[in-house]
Motif scaffolding. Structure first.
Motif, PDB file in Angstrom:
ATOM      1  N   PRO A  78       0.003   3.293   6.965  1.00 26.14           N
ATOM      2  CA  PRO A  78      -0.910   3.192   5.828  1.00 26.14           C
ATOM      3  C   PRO A  78      -1.959   4.304   5.848  1.00 26.14           C
ATOM      4  CG  PRO A  78      -0.737   1.083   6.967  1.00 26.14           C
ATOM      5  CD  PRO A  78      -0.081   2.116   7.838  1.00 26.14           C
TER       6      PRO A  78
ATOM      7  N   GLY B   2       2.819   7.955   4.521  1.00 27.79           N
ATOM      8  CA  GLY B   2       2.086   6.882   3.839  1.00 27.79           C
ATOM      9  C   GLY B   2       2.510   6.636   2.411  1.00 27.79           C
ATOM     10  N   HIS B   3       3.694   7.111   2.046  1.00 29.71           N
ATOM     11  CA  HIS B   3       4.113   7.044   0.639  1.00 29.71           C
ATOM     12  C   HIS B   3       5.610   6.774   0.534  1.00 29.71           C
ATOM     13  CE1 HIS B   3       4.137   8.245  -3.667  1.00 29.71           C
ATOM     14  NE2 HIS B   3       5.327   8.735  -3.356  1.00 29.71           N
ATOM     15  N   TYR B   4       5.988   5.812  -0.316  1.00 33.23           N
ATOM     16  CA  TYR B   4       7.394   5.470  -0.517  1.00 33.23           C
ATOM     17  C   TYR B   4       7.568   4.946  -1.936  1.00 33.23           C
ATOM     18  CZ  TYR B   4      11.850   2.936   0.320  1.00 33.23           C
ATOM     19  OH  TYR B   4      13.141   2.471   0.279  1.00 33.23           O
ATOM     20  N   ARG B   5       8.486   5.527  -2.691  1.00 35.55           N
ATOM     21  CA  ARG B   5       8.810   5.008  -4.029  1.00 35.55           C
ATOM     22  C   ARG B   5      10.322   5.097  -4.230  1.00 35.55           C
ATOM     23  NH1 ARG B   5       4.133   4.388  -3.433  1.00 35.55           N
ATOM     24  NH2 ARG B   5       2.392   4.757  -4.861  1.00 35.55           N
TER      25      ARG B   5
ATOM     26  N   MET C 128       0.836  -1.199   0.000  1.00 35.08           N
ATOM     27  CA  MET C 128       0.000   0.000   0.000  1.00 35.08           C
ATOM     28  C   MET C 128       0.875   1.254   0.000  1.00 35.08           C
ATOM     29  SD  MET C 128      -3.211   0.444   2.485  1.00 35.08           S
ATOM     30  CE  MET C 128      -3.995   2.017   2.724  1.00 35.08           C
TER      31      MET C 128
ATOM     32  N   ASP D  22      11.887  -5.590  -4.096  1.00 35.49           N
ATOM     33  CA  ASP D  22      10.432  -5.378  -4.038  1.00 35.49           C
ATOM     34  C   ASP D  22      10.063  -3.905  -3.888  1.00 35.49           C
ATOM     35  OD1 ASP D  22      10.217  -8.120  -4.148  1.00 35.49           O
ATOM     36  OD2 ASP D  22      10.122  -8.351  -1.976  1.00 35.49           O
ATOM     37  N   GLY D  23      10.778  -3.043  -4.616  1.00 37.60           N
ATOM     38  CA  GLY D  23      10.401  -1.637  -4.618  1.00 37.60           C
ATOM     39  C   GLY D  23      10.779  -0.870  -3.360  1.00 37.60           C
ATOM     40  N   ALA D  24      11.702  -1.420  -2.588  1.00 39.05           N
ATOM     41  CA  ALA D  24      12.130  -0.696  -1.386  1.00 39.05           C
ATOM     42  C   ALA D  24      13.577  -1.056  -1.071  1.00 39.05           C
ATOM     43  CB  ALA D  24      11.245  -1.057  -0.187  1.00 39.05           C
TER      44      ALA D  24
ATOM     45  N   ALA E  64       4.313   1.363  -0.631  1.00 36.80           N
ATOM     46  CA  ALA E  64       5.353   1.383  -1.656  1.00 36.80           C
ATOM     47  C   ALA E  64       4.786   1.306  -3.071  1.00 36.80           C
ATOM     48  CB  ALA E  64       6.348   0.250  -1.422  1.00 36.80           C
ATOM     49  N   ARG E  65       3.492   1.002  -3.201  1.00 33.29           N
ATOM     50  CA  ARG E  65       2.922   0.945  -4.553  1.00 33.29           C
ATOM     51  C   ARG E  65       1.556   1.599  -4.684  1.00 33.29           C
ATOM     52  NH1 ARG E  65       4.416  -4.624  -5.888  1.00 33.29           N
ATOM     53  NH2 ARG E  65       2.220  -5.121  -5.691  1.00 33.29           N
ATOM     54  N   GLY E  66       0.934   1.906  -3.579  1.00 31.67           N
ATOM     55  CA  GLY E  66      -0.394   2.503  -3.645  1.00 31.67           C
ATOM     56  C   GLY E  66      -1.496   1.496  -3.917  1.00 31.67           C
TER      57      GLY E  66
ATOM     58  N   TRP F 166       5.626   4.755   6.761  1.00 32.00           N
ATOM     59  CA  TRP F 166       5.016   3.424   6.672  1.00 32.00           C
ATOM     60  C   TRP F 166       3.662   3.320   7.351  1.00 32.00           C
ATOM     61  CZ3 TRP F 166       6.850   0.731   2.833  1.00 32.00           C
ATOM     62  CH2 TRP F 166       8.131   1.070   2.374  1.00 32.00           C
TER      63      TRP F 166
END
Lengths: 265, 372
Positions: free
Chosen positions: B354, B59-62, A178, B34-36, A180-182, B352
């Motif tokens: 949500p 709530g956001h990580y890229r 949620m 895995d994107g992190a 790391a990708r939404g 982290w």
């Protein structure tokens, strides 16, 4: 150990997947058979032993007048009664019928509807009789079932956590899909127990284990709306295996009545 | 303690890894998966997140590509070093029935020698806080102590801060002055790619001997300190720590607790990613025969209702009471118990969450005047 625990396994409206988990305990099956007396378990053997039973394990939901009578009889025969799986604990996916017209379904599905004798709802066992413990999951986790049996043998409370799935993800080191990708993920309101199966394979949680003990449905809904999920998607996300669980049911009523915010994007 | 400073070229991470592994260390460090950026065993610099940075907000990580080849151009990911010293699932001992009694088989951590590569200053501060929790007083946790005292710490000072970072106001970063075996400062730009290496222990000095590095000038260290001070001042998020503990304890009935509880999922993510949160549950796992038993410790959280279940009921039945417990313990109770705040300003609980709850905003609101 003195006398073996006399155990019965009962089936109501269900797919058999949960009671199959008991047979699926291949490595432990001999030890299980050693620790308990399997007195009634038609999926394993047609030989049955009459009640009363020390422990009844009940799978499936109550959907017919006959079932409603049968569960009362089983309860009378059981010192302890536990339910396993989404069907037995909440009504299962077949409880989707609770939100429609059963007469319409019957006329559509069956060539001779007059032979069908069904209740208008698919009910959790607890709606009909007292239940001593509910083991969640669709299907249940066989290791948790073993723990449930073991706790009965040892005469203690079962060690089954009721917290969110997120705890399992974090202990396992699974990156939050949620954040790391939404993704839409029901993990923050979902009961742990599956071992974070879907997030481990890059999917958001589908909620197969039903609501956790204190789910904050509105908070998750708000956040999913922020992330762009439409009201229809947010309502449908909860219309599956646990559609009739109280938290999910009440939340869907709120979403469909438009009392929660529409998505921002 | 010596505080020698050396200069090294961009091959340093590989050379360090080789030297540590030759000494029998299992080398753990950041790696992209895995994107992190997560922590795992790393064998060579190719395993490190070279040329990557993170986009972090509540709530956001890229993950994003950097314009340079920085090896440590990221900040902190979802995991912290506590998963190695205070593992999420850890066997404490096993027992076997024998005759009318039982035998206990203790859990020895002796074989584990871990080297942590890329411990950020805030994380170093977190390790020191967990040291106080696990072996600061008379009750020593032998598992943590064994793993921790053997661990070789390679700190990496931060050159950039994520928007979620607030170590500047917690006094825990972005530069570490001690508490490590070696500390690296990565220097990039104008065709340079170098490392400043500071020695923090005899162990660190011994390891460096084989690498035969050249000493760095005094001005190099001064420049690094100056940059760190600038970075600390540039952080947009901050926590006003003066009088915070008193303000929180005076505002236990502040209406804002209920507002936050409306947003809080009680999912426990903040406590799981927190590098200092130490709550655990202990389970006895016996087999069906009843002849074998194991005692396991697992991460638990004050957000889990069963955590505060005592005979007869739950002490913190509402999400409001659990969120309040977490925040007041972290920023007030912790000071009474361990002589330090429980927060190091790493920002993980912000990223982290949500529900995108920002602890710095919550603290500011909670110490504000009660308006009804």
């Amino acid at each position: 150990m003195s006398k073996k625990l006399k155990v019965a396994v009962w089936k109501f409206a269900s797919c058999d997947g949960c009671q199959l988990s008991l047979l699926d305990c291949e490595d432990e099956l001999l030890a299980v058979a050693d620790a308990i007396e399997i007195a009634y378990f038609l999926e394993a053997t047609r030989a049955t032993v009459a009640g009363p039973y020390d422990l009844s394990i009940v799978e499936g939901s109550v959907t017919t007048p006959h079932d409603a009578q049968r569960i009362v009889e089983i309860r009378k025969q059981s010192r302890s009664l536990v339910t396993i799986g989404a069907c037995a604990t909440s009504g299962g996916i077949q409880a989707l019928k609770n939100f429609g017209e059963v007469g319409d379904f019957i006329r559509t599905v069956y060539a001779s509807p007059e032979f069908i004798d069904t209740l208008t709802t698919s009910d959790p066992i607890s709606k009909h009789v007292k239940v001593d413990f509910e083991l969640q999951g669709c299907p249940i986790n066989k290791l948790q079932l073993l723990e449930l049996v073991l706790s009965a043998v040892q005469g203690r409370a079962p060690r089954i956590p009721h917290h969110s799935l997120c705890v399992e993800c974090k202990r396992k080191g699974v990156t939050c899909t949620m954040v790391a990708r939404g993704d839409t993920c029901l993990g923050p309101v979902t009961h742990a127990g599956c071992g974070a199966l879907c997030p481990s394979y890059d999917r958001g949680c589908f909620g197969c284990y039903g609501p956790m003990d204190t789910p904050n449905m509105a908070a998750l809904d708000h956040r999913l709306a922020d992330l762009g999920a439409s009201a229809r998607d947010r309502e449908r996300a909860f219309a599956s295996f646990y559609v009739n669980a109280k938290a999910y049911r009440e939340h869907r009523e709120l979403v469909t009545s438009g009392k929660v915010p529409e998505s921002k994007s | 303690m010596s505080h020698d400073v050396f200069k090294a070229d961009s091959k340093l991470p590989d050379r360090l890894l080789v030297a540590l592994r030759e000494q029998g260390y299992t080398t753990i460090g950041p790696t992209a998966r895995d994107g992190a950026i997560v922590l795992d065993e790393i064998h060579a610099s190719a395993d490190l997140p070279v040329g990557l940075r993170e986009d972090q907000e509540a709530g956001h990580y890229r993950l994003q590509a950097r314009r340079d080849e920085a090896v440590f151009g990221h900040t902190v990911g979802p995991q912290s070093w506590k998963r190695y010293l205070f593992p999420p699932n850890h066997r404490l001992w096993a027992a076997k029935r024998s005759g009318g009694s039982f035998e206990i088989k203790p859990q020895h951590e002796a074989d584990h020698r871990l080297a942590f590569i890329g411990v950020r200053p805030c994380e170093l501060a977190a390790l020191e806080i967990q040291d106080r929790v696990f072996f600061g007083e008379e009750h020593v946790d032998p598992h943590y102590a064994a793993l921790r005292t053997r661990a070789f710490i390679v700190t990496v000072n931060c050159a950039e801060a994520a928007p979620t970072c607030f170590c500047g106001s917690m006094g825990t970063g972005p530069r570490a002055e001690d508490g490590y075996d070696l500390a690296l400062t990565e220097i990039l730009g104008r065709g340079r790619h170098e490392f400043l290496v500071e020695v923090g222990s005899e162990r660190g000095a011994t390891l460096l001997e084989a690498l035969e590095l050249k000493p760095a000038g005094k001005d190099a260290l001064e420049a690094a300190r100056k940059k760190a001070a600038e970075l600390a001042g540039s952080m947009t998020r901050r926590v006003e720590t003066d009088g915070l503990a008193e303000a929180l304890m005076a505002n236990l009935e502040h209406p804002h607790w209920a507002k936050t509880a409306e947003r809080c999922l009680a999912c426990a993510n903040c406590t799981m990613v927190c590098p200092t949160c130490f709550c655990s549950t202990v389970e006895d796992v016996a087999d069906l025969s009843g002849d074998h038993d194991e005692r396991w410790r697992r991460w638990d959280s004050c957000f889990n209702s069963q955590h505060s279940y005592v005979h007869g009921g739950n002490m913190r039945p509402t999400i409001r009471s659990r969120y309040r417990q977490w925040l007041t313990h972290k920023f007030a109770g912790w000071i009474d118990q361990f002589g330090t705040s429980g927060c190091v300003g790493c920002g993980r609980c912000i990223t982290w969450c949500p529900a995108a709850i920002d602890l710095t905003e919550e603290l500011a609101a909670l110490r504000g005047a009660v308006t009804t």
